[in-house]
Design an enzyme around this catalytic site. Structure first.
Site, PDB file in Angstrom:
ATOM      1  N   ASP A 115       0.875  -1.168   0.000  1.00  0.00           N
ATOM      2  CA  ASP A 115       0.000   0.000   0.000  1.00  0.00           C
ATOM      3  C   ASP A 115       0.926   1.236   0.000  1.00  0.00           C
ATOM      4  O   ASP A 115       2.126   1.108   0.280  1.00  0.00           O
ATOM      5  CB  ASP A 115      -0.838  -0.077   1.284  1.00  0.00           C
ATOM      6  N   ASP A 117       0.043   5.171   1.083  1.00  0.00           N
ATOM      7  CA  ASP A 117      -0.061   6.118   2.207  1.00  0.00           C
ATOM      8  C   ASP A 117      -0.099   5.388   3.545  1.00  0.00           C
ATOM      9  O   ASP A 117      -0.905   4.482   3.745  1.00  0.00           O
ATOM     10  CB  ASP A 117      -1.328   6.976   2.059  1.00  0.00           C
ATOM     11  N   ASP A 309      -1.917  -0.356   5.742  1.00  0.00           N
ATOM     12  CA  ASP A 309      -2.279   0.223   7.043  1.00  0.00           C
ATOM     13  C   ASP A 309      -3.754   0.570   7.192  1.00  0.00           C
ATOM     14  O   ASP A 309      -4.191   0.960   8.262  1.00  0.00           O
ATOM     15  CB  ASP A 309      -1.502   1.533   7.255  1.00  0.00           C
TER      16      ASP A 309
END
Ligand SMILES: O=P(O)(O)OC[C@H]1O[C@H](O[C@H]2O[C@H](CO)[C@@H](O)[C@H](O)[C@H]2O)[C@H](O)[C@@H](O)[C@@H]1O
Length: 365
Positions: A115, A117, A309
């Site tokens: 991922d 960000d 996250d």
């Protein structure tokens, strides 16, 4: 690669006749029934029903998505945080578990999904300034030499590609709805690279998404701190910089807009409301698609690892867990329920983990 051109150029729609697999992809991987036209696409929810928007849990969801709250509510030294340590029994550190991961990877080809960000770049107030460090870029460049590596992001492909700046990776932007192969094939791993746009299952939603973007920019313009981001097949409405007392105003704008678009739905990210097509397509489907495109699905000798996250990463964690295919690694500084197997605290630990994967790969060619 001319990223602008890929944005406005005719979208690579696969010329495969309806009902036939595309790029070797089974029909089950398509976001809607391949025998039907778009208007017959099955909805995830009944059109017009925005249940999570209207329920009281909506504002709660907005509040709980805040990393600021996470930090406020937790001790500064998290290693002393009993709750965190207890939580880590269920989600052990991927760094501490590297030998176990390496053992399970013996004789297998790892595929790495990252991922962006909050995973490769730290969460910052201004989404346009979410830069990854040069050290992180070097780590990702390096790992991609040995392991097929893809970035799976909520951002548009163009934007995340600009941030990452590496041509040798696969990218899935717009939460997996815009999949692109490397322009410069990676060298060392023995997977045939696929170039250019691979799949855009939501292409027919583009005009609608653009309309929603323009309208949301207009109706939120007087809410101080609100920011609407065009993510090509999704629209993100950020409230990180909005005073908490005005969050309901942001929510109201999104709800009012969604009422007019029953084919769009809402998901929650980190201090962001995300509007996207009602398609059975998410980051988990994107991982499945990429594995299949790379000839890495249904192989006992493949170990996919996904690091992320956010709530939207849970779809990928679930896909790997439910199929007993590989490992999800949740990046979080605070305890969170997840379908991941392991955890890492922050992007600096992610970088360490990536570097350990390279060391492992070098030691066991
Ligand atoms: O799937 P991701 O790559 O994690 O993208 C999810 C969203 O990330 C970005 O927003 C988040 O990061 C920003 C920068 O740190 C932060 O300001 C924001 O509050 C976070 O929600 C991005 O701007 C969104 O468009 C992505 O959907």
């Amino acid at each position: 690669m001319d990223l602008k051109a890929t944005h406005s150029a005719p979208i690579l729609t696969d010329p495969t006749p309806i009902g036939k697999p595309r790029l070797g992809i089974h029909d089950s991987l398509l976001p809607y029934a391949s025998s039907g036209v778009f208007s017959q696409a099955p909805f995830l929810k009944k059109p017009g029903l925005l249940d999570d928007v209207r329920s009281t849990s909506w504002l709660d969801a907005m509040k709980s998505s805040s990393p600021r709250n996470v930090l406020k509510n937790n001790a500064t030294d998290l290693s002393n945080d009993v709750a965190y340590r207890n939580w880590m029994i269920k989600y052990p550190s991927a760094l501490a578990s590297i030998e176990q991961i390496a053992n399970n990877a013996k004789g297998k080809r790892i595929a790495l999904f990252l991922d962006y960000d909050g995973t490769l770049s730290p969460i910052v107030d201004n989404p346009d300034h979410a830069f990854m460090s040069n050290a992180m870029r070097a780590a990702v460049r390096n790992v991609a030499k040995y392991i097929p590596t893809a970035i799976i992001s909520g951002r548009s492909c163009e934007k995340v590609h600009k941030f990452v700046g590496l041509k040798e990776l696969y990218y899935a932007g717009s939460h997996g709805m815009d999949i692109m192969g490397p322009v410069q094939p990676p060298t060392d791993h023995r997977i045939e690279a696929i170039e250019g746009n691979l799949y855009q299952p939501a292409s027919e939603f583009l005009p609608m998404i653009n309309e929603v973007f323009v309208s949301l920019v207009e109706i939120t313009k007087d809410i101080e701190g609100a920011k609407v981001e065009d993510n090509k097949f999704c629209v993100s409405v950020h409230y990180r910089n909005v005073d908490e007392k005005n969050w309901t105003m942001v929510a109201q704008c999104v709800e009012d807009t969604l009422k007019n678009y029953p084919r769009l739905r809402l998901t929650h990210g980190r201090m962001v409301l995300e509007i996207r097509p009602v398609l059975k397509w998410d980051k988990g489907k994107a991982v499945e698609f990429l594995l299949e495109s790379l000839g890495l699905s249904n192989c006992d000798d493949v170990l996919p690892i996904y690091v992320g996250d956010d709530r939207t990463d849970e779809d990928a964690f679930k896909f790997l867990r439910e199929g007993s295919l590989g490992y999800g690694i949740l990046v979080t500084p605070a305890p969170k329920e997840s379908s991941a197997y392991y955890s890492l605290r922050d992007p600096s630990e992610v970088m360490e983990f990536i570097n350990l994967l390279v060391m492992h790969k070098k030691s066991v060619p």
